[in-house]
Design an enzyme around this catalytic site. Sequence first.
Site, PDB file in Angstrom:
ATOM      1  CB  SER A 241      -0.970   0.132   1.346  1.00 20.60           C
ATOM      2  OG  SER A 241       0.113   0.094   2.414  1.00 20.60           O
ATOM      3  CE  LYS A 242      -0.408   6.771  -3.125  1.00 22.79           C
ATOM      4  NZ  LYS A 242      -1.119   8.063  -3.862  1.00 22.79           N
ATOM      5  NE  ARG A 243      -0.021   0.868   6.307  1.00 24.02           N
ATOM      6  CZ  ARG A 243       0.442  -0.031   6.822  1.00 24.02           C
ATOM      7  NH1 ARG A 243       1.402  -0.184   7.691  1.00 24.02           N
ATOM      8  NH2 ARG A 243      -0.260  -1.181   6.364  1.00 24.02           N
ATOM      9  N   GLY A 245       5.247   2.342   0.664  1.00 20.36           N
ATOM     10  CA  GLY A 245       6.053   2.653  -0.481  1.00 20.36           C
ATOM     11  C   GLY A 245       5.550   2.436  -1.705  1.00 20.36           C
TER      12      GLY A 245
END
Length: 467
Positions: A241-243, A245
């Site tokens: 996920s974005k979290r 990277g």
Amino acid sequence: MSQAVVTRFAPSPTGYLHIGGARTALFNWLYARGRGGKFLLRIEDTDRERSTPEATQAILNGMAWLGLDHDGEVVSQFSRVDRHAEVAHALLENGHAYKCFATQDEIQAFREEARAEKRSTLYQSPWRDADPSTHPDAPYVIRLKAPRDGATVIADKVQGDVTIRNDQLDDMVLLRSDGTPVYMLAVVVDDHDMGVTHVIRGDDHLNNAARQQLVYQAMGWDVPVWAHIPLIHGPDGKKLSKRHGALGVEEYQAMGYPASGMRNYLARLGWSHGDDEFFTDEQAREWFDLAGIGKSPARFDFKKLENLCGQHIAATDDAALLHELDEFLTATGQAALPNTKTSLMQTAMPFLKERAKTYPELLDKAAFILSDRPIVPDEKSASALDTASRGILNELTPHLQNASWSRDALEQVMNQFAENKGTKFGKLAGPLRAALAGRAATPSVFDMMLVLGRDETLARLSDAAAA
Ligand code: GLU
């Protein structure tokens, strides 16, 4: 002679080039480039609602930054719709497809009945074997006449043989009633026409491969070598996920990671060559193969990315690095390095590049070169310039005036001076860093003095002493 390798990257332009896409592109690029083959780029822009020119541009920019050059023109899938439709009609001609006049309501009713009777809800069209003389004058779709018995085996270079029972594959629609081809047909036609020999892509497409293989076979075309790569997970093993990277590669560019380090890291995300972690592009091209791709999802690890980027920066030739810094500044809309500083930067590069994981870190270490007199100490280093320290700098200055400007000589002068003061050189370092760079964390004092030269060093020391 074995067939020349042709690979492709076929992104859908619905967003930026994310890490997973970049890795797929890299694997295809490495595979082709390591074998004197071709690496093609196809933009899968058939979904007109979701495809945007901005996304296409972001993908092209990301690939350019990563140095993943493709052969020939960029192919737009949408521009080839006529050819896709032509193949659907060819399948109709050769008996591997049929016209299906079923309405949505009829299909719906079929599914509900199948559900109620706990049968497979895969649609079985009554038109599959209908005599064309019974065809009504009504809208129709063209469906593939898929085999009902037996199994389709995807001989996958990563996953091994993956067997899908044919009764689990329906007669997929090839051409919709408005005459537009479906995506699954487009991919096969394009890959065939582009001469793609190896399809290397995320394993979220493994199920598609079975249906696609049926189209190849129905057309009597050679089936490409399949290699479905496990997706990338976050460090915790969950979907990336974005979290974790899962950013666009442009964001890594903006953060100042070198493309060489990024390539090295992406190559290691799911592929290995023995215990090798750090390698050059040349080695990657030579070593990359499908056998080295792992079967389980790779985990994204920021620390490892940084570590490899640091090693790549350290291994880059000084002049090339200076050029990369300029490119980074331009790409991020920052002012270029002033011409007056380039030769000092070049001289300092051997130590600037040590332990810098990104270009901003490297530029930060170069602050003593990039700032001009009078050096204004930041808050932390200002405290190192109290009255006593300024007095010491004042006393030190004449000793440096006559010293020869070499590391050995400077070390000797400083150590001697410190000894006379009944202290250690370490005690002098804080005020010297503050005077020379205005910071508490800097390259070594001697490195800075040697790069700045005697006049500039002495001028900065007297500025600080007089402040
Ligand atoms: N356009 C597809 C995607 O972006 C890839 C299709 C393929 O590689 O066959 O996921």
